[in-house]
Design an enzyme around this catalytic site. Structure first.
Site, PDB file in Angstrom:
ATOM      1  N   ARG A  22      11.633  -5.667   5.366  1.00 49.18           N
ATOM      2  CA  ARG A  22      11.335  -4.290   4.950  1.00 49.18           C
ATOM      3  C   ARG A  22      12.237  -3.286   5.660  1.00 49.18           C
ATOM      4  O   ARG A  22      12.564  -3.440   6.829  1.00 49.18           O
ATOM      5  CB  ARG A  22       9.862  -3.988   5.276  1.00 49.18           C
ATOM      6  CG  ARG A  22       9.436  -2.588   4.902  1.00 49.18           C
ATOM      7  CD  ARG A  22       7.950  -2.487   4.736  1.00 49.18           C
ATOM      8  NE  ARG A  22       7.207  -2.582   5.994  1.00 49.18           N
ATOM      9  CZ  ARG A  22       5.887  -2.449   6.070  1.00 49.18           C
ATOM     10  NH1 ARG A  22       5.170  -2.244   4.981  1.00 49.18           N
ATOM     11  NH2 ARG A  22       5.275  -2.554   7.230  1.00 49.18           N
ATOM     12  N   ARG A  57      -0.124  -8.916  13.223  1.00 48.72           N
ATOM     13  CA  ARG A  57      -0.765  -7.927  12.345  1.00 48.72           C
ATOM     14  C   ARG A  57      -1.530  -8.627  11.219  1.00 48.72           C
ATOM     15  O   ARG A  57      -2.607  -8.176  10.822  1.00 48.72           O
ATOM     16  CB  ARG A  57       0.283  -6.964  11.787  1.00 48.72           C
ATOM     17  CG  ARG A  57       0.811  -6.033  12.876  1.00 48.72           C
ATOM     18  CD  ARG A  57       2.122  -5.402  12.504  1.00 48.72           C
ATOM     19  NE  ARG A  57       1.996  -4.497  11.385  1.00 48.72           N
ATOM     20  CZ  ARG A  57       2.969  -4.251  10.501  1.00 48.72           C
ATOM     21  NH1 ARG A  57       4.122  -4.874  10.608  1.00 48.72           N
ATOM     22  NH2 ARG A  57       2.767  -3.403   9.540  1.00 48.72           N
ATOM     23  N   ARG A  65      11.089  -1.097  11.017  1.00 46.44           N
ATOM     24  CA  ARG A  65      10.007  -0.722  11.938  1.00 46.44           C
ATOM     25  C   ARG A  65       9.909  -1.739  13.069  1.00 46.44           C
ATOM     26  O   ARG A  65      10.052  -2.939  12.845  1.00 46.44           O
ATOM     27  CB  ARG A  65       8.667  -0.690  11.177  1.00 46.44           C
ATOM     28  CG  ARG A  65       8.446   0.596  10.449  1.00 46.44           C
ATOM     29  CD  ARG A  65       7.233   0.552   9.552  1.00 46.44           C
ATOM     30  NE  ARG A  65       6.035  -0.033  10.142  1.00 46.44           N
ATOM     31  CZ  ARG A  65       4.857  -0.060   9.543  1.00 46.44           C
ATOM     32  NH1 ARG A  65       4.711   0.480   8.341  1.00 46.44           N
ATOM     33  NH2 ARG A  65       3.817  -0.609  10.127  1.00 46.44           N
ATOM     34  N   ARG A 118      -9.789   0.311   8.534  1.00 47.10           N
ATOM     35  CA  ARG A 118      -9.344  -1.050   8.839  1.00 47.10           C
ATOM     36  C   ARG A 118     -10.436  -1.846   9.540  1.00 47.10           C
ATOM     37  O   ARG A 118     -10.232  -3.041   9.824  1.00 47.10           O
ATOM     38  CB  ARG A 118      -8.116  -0.997   9.754  1.00 47.10           C
ATOM     39  CG  ARG A 118      -6.773  -1.097   9.022  1.00 47.10           C
ATOM     40  CD  ARG A 118      -5.686  -0.902  10.053  1.00 47.10           C
ATOM     41  NE  ARG A 118      -4.435  -1.519   9.785  1.00 47.10           N
ATOM     42  CZ  ARG A 118      -3.365  -0.870   9.299  1.00 47.10           C
ATOM     43  NH1 ARG A 118      -3.450   0.376   8.933  1.00 47.10           N
ATOM     44  NH2 ARG A 118      -2.219  -1.499   9.172  1.00 47.10           N
ATOM     45  N   LYS A 150       0.836  -1.218   0.000  1.00 45.55           N
ATOM     46  CA  LYS A 150       0.000   0.000   0.000  1.00 45.55           C
ATOM     47  C   LYS A 150       0.867   1.263   0.000  1.00 45.55           C
ATOM     48  O   LYS A 150       0.614   2.194  -0.753  1.00 45.55           O
ATOM     49  CB  LYS A 150      -0.932   0.017   1.224  1.00 45.55           C
ATOM     50  CG  LYS A 150      -1.885  -1.175   1.295  1.00 45.55           C
ATOM     51  CD  LYS A 150      -2.860  -1.069   2.454  1.00 45.55           C
ATOM     52  CE  LYS A 150      -2.265  -1.043   3.838  1.00 45.55           C
ATOM     53  NZ  LYS A 150      -1.535  -2.264   4.238  1.00 45.55           N
TER      54      LYS A 150
END
Ligand code: AMP
Length: 216
Positions: free
Chosen positions: A131, A175, A164, A92, A17
């Site tokens: 990431r 998540r 992160r 969400r 996203k």
């Protein structure tokens, strides 16, 4: 120019996203509204909202609807959103989606398309745990699939890259399960309203080309 300009990007964490948003805002000049980025900025500033959100985010859970909805309401009223916007990571939950409709109605506008970036869970875990994010700009890299030219340094602004806190394996798994339980129902929600578009591609440039075809 986008003919469909008020967009929601739906997808699990790691679906792309943020990466696709960065391509789209550079190409079309629409506003980027990432509730995750807004919350991380509040956490960094140490505001009361940031303090409330920090613990929840670290656990990979969702912060209360009321908190994110009021942040999004404020952001949507800013003038740059009149050119179109990408909501990245919001809504969400179904209550957030209902609240979004009400806020947009007050502003005299509406959602044109909810774009679903569909990626398998096994691939998402691989992406999330590799990431890297830039401290200076919004660039996103991946150690394996999209590494920076110089290790640990952003190609664009030369700032430091970091992982992160919520991209650890354990939190990433939490998540994903939160996505399946609380966010996935939104796919049906937007499909029933004729607003859903499910991307056929998973590569970022292919997705950008695909979206140009349906949104321009
Ligand atoms: P993201 O950057 O979109 O992956 O979001 C990071 C974290 O911020 C999430 O795991 C949640 O804890 C929180 N968050 C972001 N957007 C929302 C939202 N719309 N509702 C509730 N929590 C959110």
């Amino acid at each position: 120019m986008l003919t469909k300009k008020n967009l929601i990007f739906l997808g699990a964490p790691g679906a792309g996203k943020g990466t696709i948003s960065n391509i789209m805002i550079a190409k079309y000049g629409v506003a980027h509204i990432s509730t995750g980025d807004i919350l991380r900025a509040e956490v960094a500033k140490g505001t009361p909202a940031g303090k409330e959100a920090a613990v929840i985010m670290k656990a990979g859970k969702l912060v209360p609807d009321e908190l994110v909805c009021s942040m999004v309401k404020t952001r949507l009223a800013e003038p740059d959103c009149a050119n179109g916007f990408i909501l990245d990571g919001f809504p969400r939950t179904i209550p957030q989606a209902d609240r979004l409709d009400a806020v947009l109605a007050e502003l005299g506008t509406k959602i044109d398309c909810a774009v679903y970036l569909k990626v398998e869970d096994s691939e998402l875990i691989e992406r999330l745990t590799a990431r890297l994010n830039c401290r200076g700009c919004d660039a996103i890299y991946n150690k394996r699939f999209m590494p920076p030219k110089v290790e640990g340094i952003c190609d664009k602004c030369k700032s430091e890259l970091f992982q992160r806190a919520d991209d650890s394996l354990e939190t990433a798994q939490n998540r994903l399960s939160v996505f399946h339980q609380q966010t996935q129902p939104l796919i049906d929600y937007y499909e029933k309203r004729g607003l859903l578009y499910t991307c056929k591609n998973t590569d970022k440039d292919a997705i950008a080309a695909e979206l140009a075809g349906i949104l321009e």
